[in-house]
Design a protein around this motif. Structure first.
Motif, PDB file in Angstrom:
ATOM      1  N   PHE A  61      60.680 101.360 -20.801  1.00 35.85           N
ATOM      2  CA  PHE A  61      59.285 101.196 -21.210  1.00 35.85           C
ATOM      3  C   PHE A  61      59.089 101.605 -22.661  1.00 35.85           C
ATOM      4  O   PHE A  61      59.549 102.652 -23.100  1.00 35.85           O
ATOM      5  N   LYS A  62      58.371 100.752 -23.372  1.00 33.06           N
ATOM      6  CA  LYS A  62      57.947 101.062 -24.743  1.00 33.06           C
ATOM      7  C   LYS A  62      56.451 100.782 -24.800  1.00 33.06           C
ATOM      8  O   LYS A  62      55.994  99.727 -24.398  1.00 33.06           O
ATOM      9  N   GLY A  63      55.715 101.739 -25.295  1.00 36.53           N
ATOM     10  CA  GLY A  63      54.279 101.550 -25.398  1.00 36.53           C
ATOM     11  C   GLY A  63      53.556 102.879 -25.361  1.00 36.53           C
ATOM     12  O   GLY A  63      54.175 103.936 -25.220  1.00 36.53           O
ATOM     13  N   ASN A  64      52.239 102.811 -25.499  1.00 36.63           N
ATOM     14  CA  ASN A  64      51.408 104.005 -25.507  1.00 36.63           C
ATOM     15  C   ASN A  64      50.214 103.782 -24.566  1.00 36.63           C
ATOM     16  O   ASN A  64      49.143 103.364 -25.002  1.00 36.63           O
ATOM     17  N   PRO A  65      50.421 104.046 -23.266  1.00 41.73           N
ATOM     18  CA  PRO A  65      49.332 103.807 -22.309  1.00 41.73           C
ATOM     19  C   PRO A  65      48.074 104.618 -22.612  1.00 41.73           C
ATOM     20  O   PRO A  65      46.963 104.138 -22.388  1.00 41.73           O
ATOM     21  N   THR A  66      48.249 105.812 -23.129  1.00 41.09           N
ATOM     22  CA  THR A  66      47.086 106.651 -23.418  1.00 41.09           C
ATOM     23  C   THR A  66      46.203 105.993 -24.477  1.00 41.09           C
ATOM     24  O   THR A  66      44.979 105.906 -24.304  1.00 41.09           O
ATOM     25  N   LEU A  67      46.803 105.510 -25.542  1.00 38.04           N
ATOM     26  CA  LEU A  67      46.033 104.835 -26.592  1.00 38.04           C
ATOM     27  C   LEU A  67      45.341 103.592 -26.035  1.00 38.04           C
ATOM     28  O   LEU A  67      44.175 103.332 -26.362  1.00 38.04           O
ATOM     29  N   LYS A  68      46.022 102.862 -25.175  1.00 40.12           N
ATOM     30  CA  LYS A  68      45.411 101.666 -24.559  1.00 40.12           C
ATOM     31  C   LYS A  68      44.178 102.055 -23.739  1.00 40.12           C
ATOM     32  O   LYS A  68      43.136 101.403 -23.836  1.00 40.12           O
ATOM     33  N   HIS A  69      44.291 103.122 -22.945  1.00 43.23           N
ATOM     34  CA  HIS A  69      43.154 103.555 -22.125  1.00 43.23           C
ATOM     35  C   HIS A  69      42.001 104.048 -22.991  1.00 43.23           C
ATOM     36  O   HIS A  69      40.835 103.779 -22.689  1.00 43.23           O
ATOM     37  N   ILE A  70      42.308 104.753 -24.052  1.00 47.60           N
ATOM     38  CA  ILE A  70      41.272 105.233 -24.978  1.00 47.60           C
ATOM     39  C   ILE A  70      40.541 104.044 -25.603  1.00 47.60           C
ATOM     40  O   ILE A  70      39.315 104.039 -25.696  1.00 47.60           O
ATOM     41  N   ASN A  71      41.298 103.018 -25.989  1.00 44.05           N
ATOM     42  CA  ASN A  71      40.684 101.831 -26.596  1.00 44.05           C
ATOM     43  C   ASN A  71      39.836 101.047 -25.601  1.00 44.05           C
ATOM     44  O   ASN A  71      38.776 100.529 -25.961  1.00 44.05           O
ATOM     45  N   VAL A  72      40.291 100.959 -24.360  1.00 45.93           N
ATOM     46  CA  VAL A  72      39.487 100.283 -23.333  1.00 45.93           C
ATOM     47  C   VAL A  72      38.165 101.028 -23.151  1.00 45.93           C
ATOM     48  O   VAL A  72      37.097 100.413 -23.113  1.00 45.93           O
ATOM     49  N   ASP A  73      38.226 102.345 -23.066  1.00 48.33           N
ATOM     50  CA  ASP A  73      37.003 103.145 -22.924  1.00 48.33           C
ATOM     51  C   ASP A  73      36.069 102.914 -24.111  1.00 48.33           C
ATOM     52  O   ASP A  73      34.861 102.732 -23.935  1.00 48.33           O
ATOM     53  N   LYS A  74      36.627 102.895 -25.299  1.00 45.70           N
ATOM     54  CA  LYS A  74      35.820 102.650 -26.508  1.00 45.70           C
ATOM     55  C   LYS A  74      35.181 101.262 -26.444  1.00 45.70           C
ATOM     56  O   LYS A  74      33.995 101.109 -26.730  1.00 45.70           O
ATOM     57  N   ASN A  75      35.973 100.248 -26.046  1.00 51.39           N
ATOM     58  CA  ASN A  75      35.448  98.881 -25.935  1.00 51.39           C
ATOM     59  C   ASN A  75      34.352  98.769 -24.882  1.00 51.39           C
ATOM     60  O   ASN A  75      33.506  97.871 -24.958  1.00 51.39           O
ATOM     61  N   LEU A  76      34.377  99.655 -23.899  1.00 51.37           N
ATOM     62  CA  LEU A  76      33.366  99.665 -22.838  1.00 51.37           C
ATOM     63  C   LEU A  76      32.258 100.689 -23.119  1.00 51.37           C
ATOM     64  O   LEU A  76      31.582 101.157 -22.207  1.00 51.37           O
ATOM     65  N   ASN A  77      32.093 101.029 -24.385  1.00 50.60           N
ATOM     66  CA  ASN A  77      31.059 101.985 -24.813  1.00 50.60           C
ATOM     67  C   ASN A  77      31.167 103.316 -24.085  1.00 50.60           C
ATOM     68  O   ASN A  77      30.169 103.904 -23.672  1.00 50.60           O
ATOM     69  N   HIS A  78      32.406 103.760 -23.909  1.00 52.01           N
ATOM     70  CA  HIS A  78      32.693 105.077 -23.320  1.00 52.01           C
ATOM     71  C   HIS A  78      32.104 105.229 -21.918  1.00 52.01           C
ATOM     72  O   HIS A  78      31.505 106.256 -21.593  1.00 52.01           O
ATOM     73  N   THR A  79      32.320 104.211 -21.088  1.00 55.55           N
ATOM     74  CA  THR A  79      31.762 104.235 -19.735  1.00 55.55           C
ATOM     75  C   THR A  79      32.828 104.343 -18.633  1.00 55.55           C
ATOM     76  O   THR A  79      32.488 104.266 -17.450  1.00 55.55           O
ATOM     77  N   VAL A  80      34.086 104.514 -19.011  1.00 54.09           N
ATOM     78  CA  VAL A  80      35.111 104.711 -17.988  1.00 54.09           C
ATOM     79  C   VAL A  80      34.881 106.081 -17.353  1.00 54.09           C
ATOM     80  O   VAL A  80      34.688 107.073 -18.047  1.00 54.09           O
ATOM     81  N   GLU A  81      34.862 106.104 -16.025  1.00 58.03           N
ATOM     82  CA  GLU A  81      34.571 107.333 -15.294  1.00 58.03           C
ATOM     83  C   GLU A  81      35.722 107.684 -14.365  1.00 58.03           C
ATOM     84  O   GLU A  81      36.602 106.862 -14.112  1.00 58.03           O
ATOM     85  N   GLN A  82      35.668 108.885 -13.826  1.00 57.54           N
ATOM     86  CA  GLN A  82      36.686 109.305 -12.868  1.00 57.54           C
ATOM     87  C   GLN A  82      36.733 108.372 -11.669  1.00 57.54           C
ATOM     88  O   GLN A  82      37.796 108.154 -11.094  1.00 57.54           O
ATOM     89  N   LYS A  83      35.593 107.805 -11.305  1.00 58.74           N
ATOM     90  CA  LYS A  83      35.564 106.910 -10.142  1.00 58.74           C
ATOM     91  C   LYS A  83      36.483 105.710 -10.358  1.00 58.74           C
ATOM     92  O   LYS A  83      37.069 105.199  -9.410  1.00 58.74           O
ATOM     93  N   HIS A  84      36.615 105.247 -11.598  1.00 58.79           N
ATOM     94  CA  HIS A  84      37.504 104.123 -11.883  1.00 58.79           C
ATOM     95  C   HIS A  84      38.950 104.497 -11.555  1.00 58.79           C
ATOM     96  O   HIS A  84      39.680 103.716 -10.954  1.00 58.79           O
ATOM     97  N   PHE A  85      39.330 105.690 -11.954  1.00 63.35           N
ATOM     98  CA  PHE A  85      40.687 106.155 -11.663  1.00 63.35           C
ATOM     99  C   PHE A  85      40.860 106.425 -10.167  1.00 63.35           C
ATOM    100  O   PHE A  85      41.946 106.232  -9.618  1.00 63.35           O
TER     101      PHE A  85
END
Length: 134
Positions: A61-85
């Motif tokens: 594996f090559k990549g940065n999942p954390t950065l991807k998740h941070i960017n998704v949250d930013k793109n969703l106006n910081h609305t990712v919640e624990q319920k999603h996980f």
């Protein structure tokens, strides 16, 4: 039921799991909105690499999942919640339990549990203070 034994088993798990994710009423729009249809096969291979690295210690594996998740949250106006996980984990556990058992199946569940917590905390910690204070 059988144990997870190789990359093919992981690929079956990943594909079955993300088929559920893509159809889920909460998670589907998020994943389908961030991954273009033609990029799904490539994404599923990358996720297979990720889990092969995680479960078998094979450095693929090559990549940065954390950065991807941070960017998704930013793109969703910081609305990712624990319920999603929570939904993600529920579907992951359900898919594993439908397909596999044994030590690596248990390891995949525990790894996912830790990752879900870590990813949410990473997202939370990168949010602007104004969003956190809400």
């Amino acid at each position: 039921m059988k144990p997870i034994e190789n990359r093919k088993d992981i690929n079956v798990l990943v594909n079955a799991f993300y088929a559920k994710i893509r159809k889920d009423e909460v998670l589907g729009p998020i994943f389908n909105g961030h991954i273009e249809e033609e990029r799904w096969p490539e994404h599923l291979e990358k996720l297979t690499d990720f889990w092969e690295t995680n479960l078998f210690g094979i450095a693929k594996f090559k990549g940065n999942p954390t950065l991807k998740h941070i960017n998704v949250d930013k793109n969703l106006n910081h609305t990712v919640e624990q319920k999603h996980f929570g939904i993600w984990l529920q579907l992951w556990f359900e898919t594993i339990d439908e397909l596999y058992n044994g030590e690596l199946a248990d390891k995949a569940k525990e790894s996912a549990r830790r990752m879900a917590h870590f990813q949410f905390m990473a997202i939370w910690n990168k949010r602007p203070e104004a969003v956190k204070e809400g």
